[in-house]
Design a protein around this motif. Structure first.
Motif, PDB file in Angstrom:
ATOM      1  N   ALA A   1       0.875  -1.078  -0.066  1.00 24.87           N
ATOM      2  CA  ALA A   1      -0.063  -0.084  -0.004  1.00 24.87           C
ATOM      3  C   ALA A   1       0.851   1.123  -0.086  1.00 24.87           C
ATOM      4  O   ALA A   1       2.030   1.294   0.346  1.00 24.87           O
ATOM      5  N   THR A   2       0.177   2.308  -0.633  1.00 22.02           N
ATOM      6  CA  THR A   2       0.720   3.747  -0.621  1.00 22.02           C
ATOM      7  C   THR A   2      -0.023   4.715  -0.032  1.00 22.02           C
ATOM      8  O   THR A   2      -1.302   4.596  -0.241  1.00 22.02           O
TER       9      THR A   2
ATOM     10  N   LYS B   1       4.061   3.628  10.284  1.00 20.78           N
ATOM     11  CA  LYS B   1       5.374   3.447  10.757  1.00 20.78           C
ATOM     12  C   LYS B   1       6.481   3.991   9.959  1.00 20.78           C
ATOM     13  O   LYS B   1       7.287   4.687  10.536  1.00 20.78           O
ATOM     14  N   ASN B   2       6.319   4.072   8.678  1.00 18.37           N
ATOM     15  CA  ASN B   2       7.274   4.675   7.639  1.00 18.37           C
ATOM     16  C   ASN B   2       7.079   6.175   8.126  1.00 18.37           C
ATOM     17  O   ASN B   2       8.383   6.691   8.165  1.00 18.37           O
TER      18      ASN B   2
ATOM     19  N   GLY C   1       4.210   0.569   2.303  1.00 21.48           N
ATOM     20  CA  GLY C   1       4.290  -0.410   3.461  1.00 21.48           C
ATOM     21  C   GLY C   1       3.625  -1.741   2.781  1.00 21.48           C
ATOM     22  O   GLY C   1       3.100  -1.892   1.883  1.00 21.48           O
ATOM     23  N   ALA C   2       4.516  -2.725   3.285  1.00 21.27           N
ATOM     24  CA  ALA C   2       4.107  -4.084   3.040  1.00 21.27           C
ATOM     25  C   ALA C   2       3.305  -4.805   4.306  1.00 21.27           C
ATOM     26  O   ALA C   2       3.954  -4.831   5.525  1.00 21.27           O
ATOM     27  N   GLY C   3       2.264  -5.571   3.892  1.00 26.58           N
ATOM     28  CA  GLY C   3       1.563  -6.249   4.949  1.00 26.58           C
ATOM     29  C   GLY C   3       1.486  -7.755   4.803  1.00 26.58           C
ATOM     30  O   GLY C   3       1.356  -8.084   3.659  1.00 26.58           O
ATOM     31  N   ILE C   4       2.062  -8.522   5.641  1.00 25.91           N
ATOM     32  CA  ILE C   4       2.287  -9.859   5.447  1.00 25.91           C
ATOM     33  C   ILE C   4       1.553 -10.624   6.815  1.00 25.91           C
ATOM     34  O   ILE C   4       1.775 -10.306   7.721  1.00 25.91           O
ATOM     35  N   PHE C   5       0.844 -11.568   6.169  1.00 26.68           N
ATOM     36  CA  PHE C   5      -0.118 -12.409   7.405  1.00 26.68           C
ATOM     37  C   PHE C   5       0.283 -13.693   6.954  1.00 26.68           C
ATOM     38  O   PHE C   5      -0.001 -14.240   5.681  1.00 26.68           O
TER      39      PHE C   5
ATOM     40  N   GLU D   1      -4.776  -4.311   6.153  1.00 28.36           N
ATOM     41  CA  GLU D   1      -4.540  -3.404   7.470  1.00 28.36           C
ATOM     42  C   GLU D   1      -3.203  -3.407   7.787  1.00 28.36           C
ATOM     43  O   GLU D   1      -2.646  -2.477   8.310  1.00 28.36           O
ATOM     44  N   LEU D   2      -2.343  -4.332   7.697  1.00 24.63           N
ATOM     45  CA  LEU D   2      -0.751  -4.560   8.215  1.00 24.63           C
ATOM     46  C   LEU D   2      -0.140  -3.614   7.114  1.00 24.63           C
ATOM     47  O   LEU D   2       0.784  -2.843   7.428  1.00 24.63           O
ATOM     48  N   ALA D   3      -0.271  -3.444   5.748  1.00 23.50           N
ATOM     49  CA  ALA D   3       0.370  -2.555   4.746  1.00 23.50           C
ATOM     50  C   ALA D   3      -0.180  -1.223   5.193  1.00 23.50           C
ATOM     51  O   ALA D   3       0.846  -0.352   5.406  1.00 23.50           O
ATOM     52  N   ARG D   4      -1.343  -0.885   5.677  1.00 24.11           N
ATOM     53  CA  ARG D   4      -1.605   0.465   6.037  1.00 24.11           C
ATOM     54  C   ARG D   4      -0.727   0.843   7.324  1.00 24.11           C
ATOM     55  O   ARG D   4      -0.545   2.076   7.527  1.00 24.11           O
TER      56      ARG D   4
END
Length: 135
Positions: free
Chosen positions: A9-10, A127-128, A18-22, A119-122
């Motif tokens: 997501a950007t 965090k960024n 960011g990258a979200g990984i589950f 949600e994890l990517a957002r």
């Protein structure tokens, strides 16, 4: 088989990404929110796959099914080809990593089935931004 849901997501395009990984490893769940810096949404999608592959290899997961809501990334991996040469190095890296698995699958899923990774990517985008603010 290990199931891994990924999303990039950007905020803006390009923008903080960011990258979200589950990961669902036979009932054991792991979540990752990884800030990626400034890039486009499509680049973030590729980076999410690459980061997920690296994590799975570090955890010694060799039979893995990855799920993405990015049709672009799914098609590129499936065809081993990209039209936009900007993505060629990212595709090449993802394909090289895929060869290190005993079984590697990438399946497209609708966004509605990828909410946790989204949600994890957002969260990773925030965090960024927090890392930028602390510099």
């Amino acid at each position: 088989m290990i199931e891994v849901y990924i999303d990039g997501a950007t905020a803006g395009n390009p923008g903080p990404s960011g990258a979200g990984i589950f990961i669902n490893a036979n009932g054991k769940v792991e979540r990752y929110s990884i800030p990626l810096g400034i890039m486009t949404n499509h680049e973030a999608e590729y980076h999410a796959l690459i980061k997920a592959q690296e994590i799975c290899l570090e955890l010694n997961f060799k039979t893995v099914s990855f799920r993405t809501d990015s049709e672009l990334v799914n098609r590129a991996i499936e065809k081993e080809f990209v039209k936009n040469k900007t993505f060629a190095p990212l595709l090449e890296k993802a394909l090289l990593l895929s060869e290190k698995f005993d079984l590697f699958f990438l399946k497209w899923i609708p966004s509605s089935q990828n909410k946790v990774a989204d949600e994890l990517a957002r969260l990773a985008i925030r965090k960024n931004n927090n890392e930028d603010a602390s510099r």
